[in-house]
Design an enzyme around this catalytic site. Structure first.
Site, PDB file in Angstrom:
ATOM      1  CE  LYS A 163     -58.617   6.428  80.603  1.00  0.00           C
ATOM      2  NZ  LYS A 163     -59.448   7.580  80.414  1.00  0.00           N
ATOM      3  NE  ARG A 184     -55.546  12.439  77.973  1.00  0.00           N
ATOM      4  CZ  ARG A 184     -54.887  11.496  78.645  1.00  0.00           C
ATOM      5  NH1 ARG A 184     -55.236  10.229  78.540  1.00  0.00           N
ATOM      6  NH2 ARG A 184     -53.865  11.809  79.418  1.00  0.00           N
TER       7      ARG A 184
HETATM    8  N1  HH2 Z   1     -57.747   9.926  80.899  1.00  0.00           N
HETATM    9  C1  HH2 Z   1     -56.624  10.017  81.631  1.00  0.00           C
HETATM   10  C2  HH2 Z   1     -56.035  11.244  81.885  1.00  0.00           C
HETATM   11  N2  HH2 Z   1     -56.556  12.382  81.384  1.00  0.00           N
HETATM   12  N3  HH2 Z   1     -58.220  13.473  80.110  1.00  0.00           N
HETATM   13  C3  HH2 Z   1     -59.327  13.430  79.380  1.00  0.00           C
HETATM   14  N4  HH2 Z   1     -59.862  14.557  78.874  1.00  0.00           N
HETATM   15  N5  HH2 Z   1     -59.972  12.238  79.113  1.00  0.00           N
HETATM   16  C4  HH2 Z   1     -59.498  11.055  79.590  1.00  0.00           C
HETATM   17  O1  HH2 Z   1     -60.141  10.003  79.346  1.00  0.00           O
HETATM   18  C5  HH2 Z   1     -58.298  11.080  80.382  1.00  0.00           C
HETATM   19  C6  HH2 Z   1     -57.676  12.323  80.633  1.00  0.00           C
HETATM   20  C7  HH2 Z   1     -56.015   8.769  82.170  1.00  0.00           C
HETATM   21  O2  HH2 Z   1     -55.103   8.233  81.270  1.00  0.00           O
HETATM   22  P1  HH2 Z   1     -53.484   8.382  81.381  1.00  0.00           P
HETATM   23  O3  HH2 Z   1     -53.104   9.813  81.264  1.00  0.00           O
HETATM   24  O4  HH2 Z   1     -52.847   7.503  80.392  1.00  0.00           O
HETATM   25  O5  HH2 Z   1     -53.151   7.807  82.798  1.00  0.00           O
HETATM   26  P2  HH2 Z   1     -52.720   8.491  84.168  1.00  0.00           P
HETATM   27  O6  HH2 Z   1     -53.867   9.331  84.633  1.00  0.00           O
HETATM   28  O7  HH2 Z   1     -52.446   7.322  85.067  1.00  0.00           O
HETATM   29  O8  HH2 Z   1     -51.517   9.336  83.891  1.00  0.00           O
END
Ligand code: HH2
Length: 409
Positions: free
Chosen positions: A349, A384
């Site tokens: 992040k 995660r």
């Molecule tokens: N972070 C993201 C998405 N979903 N869910 C939980 N429970 N906790 C988190 O910290 C979290 C999440 C963001 O990360 P990512 O899926 O890699 O990115 P994007 O939202 O751009 O797809």
């Protein structure tokens, strides 16, 4: 007994395993060691908005038990009607306080029950989470949740796995690398992201869930804010719903989860993804997150989701400055007061980029490993992550050291 009224938070506790070890080496009798350890464990518990009479009696009783209590200055002179309270003392002194409060009027037995619940919850180290028909045991072992983003625009891997076959191959690789759960998402929730129509989200995730459900031996999670997407993903083979709105988004989400035997991740978010990074502010960061998560757990339970199916997550990066994210990792243990397993998602992040100067998210693996290790030391039991093999290595070390420090049950 979720403490919605007082929002009690256990702020700190010392590591007990080394103290126990040294006590045993003195040759002291087992019952003596067990009694003395309650004097060695120092705790601080924060409570919110106690009525004047309750706060005054609580303070007197904590002083009588040998501990101490901070209350608002005007509370004795009747200038203030209610106050936040910070109690400090040993576990023994807290036990004494609770026994004393049980005898008091002014609803102080209920206050004692909330403090008792938070202390017990905070001490808990092992959970068996029900996810569909499976059970996932966490603590001291940590579970890894591998990220499968079927999106064109995710912040770290957007577009890489948009093709269903590529996404399935990626999921397979993460499972082989040791992921305990695969989290599949069809809508980016990165700061400023535009919402995706449900039809589009479904078209992205369903083929991937169907294919992975047919072959992968790990539970599948659907990362969505939409009850309809959750329902169809569960029907297609997912068994965990990861709701980044913590049940504050779609009003049908809690019932949708309750109608199945799926698990649920209740994540904290401030605002919504489009606006959440525009000057996020908190009155009291950890207290606010704690209260939000308590509300989410309560809403889930009231809709019929069994407590042993619920996971909580402070939502790193969701309406948080870099300073907020660092403070959350530093004070993560306070969320143990809620009595549910903690998941954290620091992976790649932006705050890691800001701390390290590494611009490209996919190159933030080492920063992510440090964040994950410290999250484990703070009590995280699910991580995660995008880089499962690397984090498995980091967690093996972090879990062993944390266990040696804490002992615990
Ligand atoms: N972070 C993201 C998405 N979903 N869910 C939980 N429970 N906790 C988190 O910290 C979290 C999440 C963001 O990360 P990512 O899926 O890699 O990115 P994007 O939202 O751009 O797809």
């Amino acid at each position: 007994m979720l403490g919605l009224r007082l929002n009690p938070r256990v702020i700190s506790a010392t590591n007990l395993a080394p103290v126990m070890d040294e006590m045993a080496r003195t040759g002291a009798a087992g019952h003596g060691v067990r009694r003395m350890i309650t004097k060695a464990e120092f705790l601080a518990v924060a409570l919110e908005r106690l009525a004047r009479v309750q706060a005054n009696v609580l303070k007197q009783e904590m002083l009588a038990a040998g501990g101490d209590a901070a209350v608002c200055r005007g509370i004795c002179s009747e200038e203030a009607a209610e106050t936040n309270v910070l109690l400090v003392g040993s576990r023994r002194q807290f036990a004494d306080l609770l026994a004393r409060l049980a005898e008091e009027p002014f609803d102080l037995a209920a206050v004692a029950a909330e403090i008792h619940h938070a202390l017990d919850a905070h001490a808990r180290r092992r959970f068996t989470i029900r996810i569909g028909r499976r059970q996932l045991a966490v603590g001291p072992r940590c579970a890894l949740v591998g990220v499968v983003n079927v999106t064109p625009d995710s912040f770290s891997d957007g577009g890489r796995f948009l093709d269903p076959q590529t996404a399935v191959r990626h999921g397979r690789r993460l499972a082989a690398a040791g992921a305990d759960i695969l989290d599949i998402g069809g809508e980016s929730t990165r700061p400023g992201a535009d919402p995706v129509p449900e039809e589009e989200e479904l078209a992205r995730v369903l083929p991937v869930i169907r294919a992975l459900a047919a072959e992968a031996d790990v539970p599948l999670s659907i990362d969505t804010r939409h009850a309809r997407v959750a329902r169809e993903a569960l029907a297609a083979g997912a068994s965990l719903v990861n709701d980044v709105t913590g049940l504050t988004g779609d009003p049908l989400m809690a019932r949708t989860v309750a109608e199945t035997d799926a698990g649920l991740v209740v994540m904290h978010i401030l605002g919504d993804p489009r606006t959440m990074q525009q000057d996020p502010r908190y009155e009291n960061l950890m207290a606010d997150i704690c209260r939000f998560l308590r509300r989410g757990i309560t809403a889930a339970r009231e809709a019929g989701v069994a407590e042993d199916r619920i996971i909580i997550d402070p939502g790193i990066g969701f309406g948080k400055t870099p300073g907020h994210n660092v403070a959350i990792l530093a004070r993560l243990g306070e969320l143990r007061s809620l009595g549910r397993p903690i998941m954290v998602g620091p992976s790649r992040k932006r705050f890691i980029g800001q701390l390290t100067g590494v611009e490209t998210p996919a190159e933030r693996t080492l920063g992510t490993a440090a964040a994950c290790a410290l999250a484990v030391a703070g009590g995280a039991l699910l991580l995660r992550v995008h880089d499962v093999a690397e984090m498995r290595q980091a967690l093996a070390v972090a879990s062993a050291v944390t266990q040696a420090a804490e002992g615990g049950s």
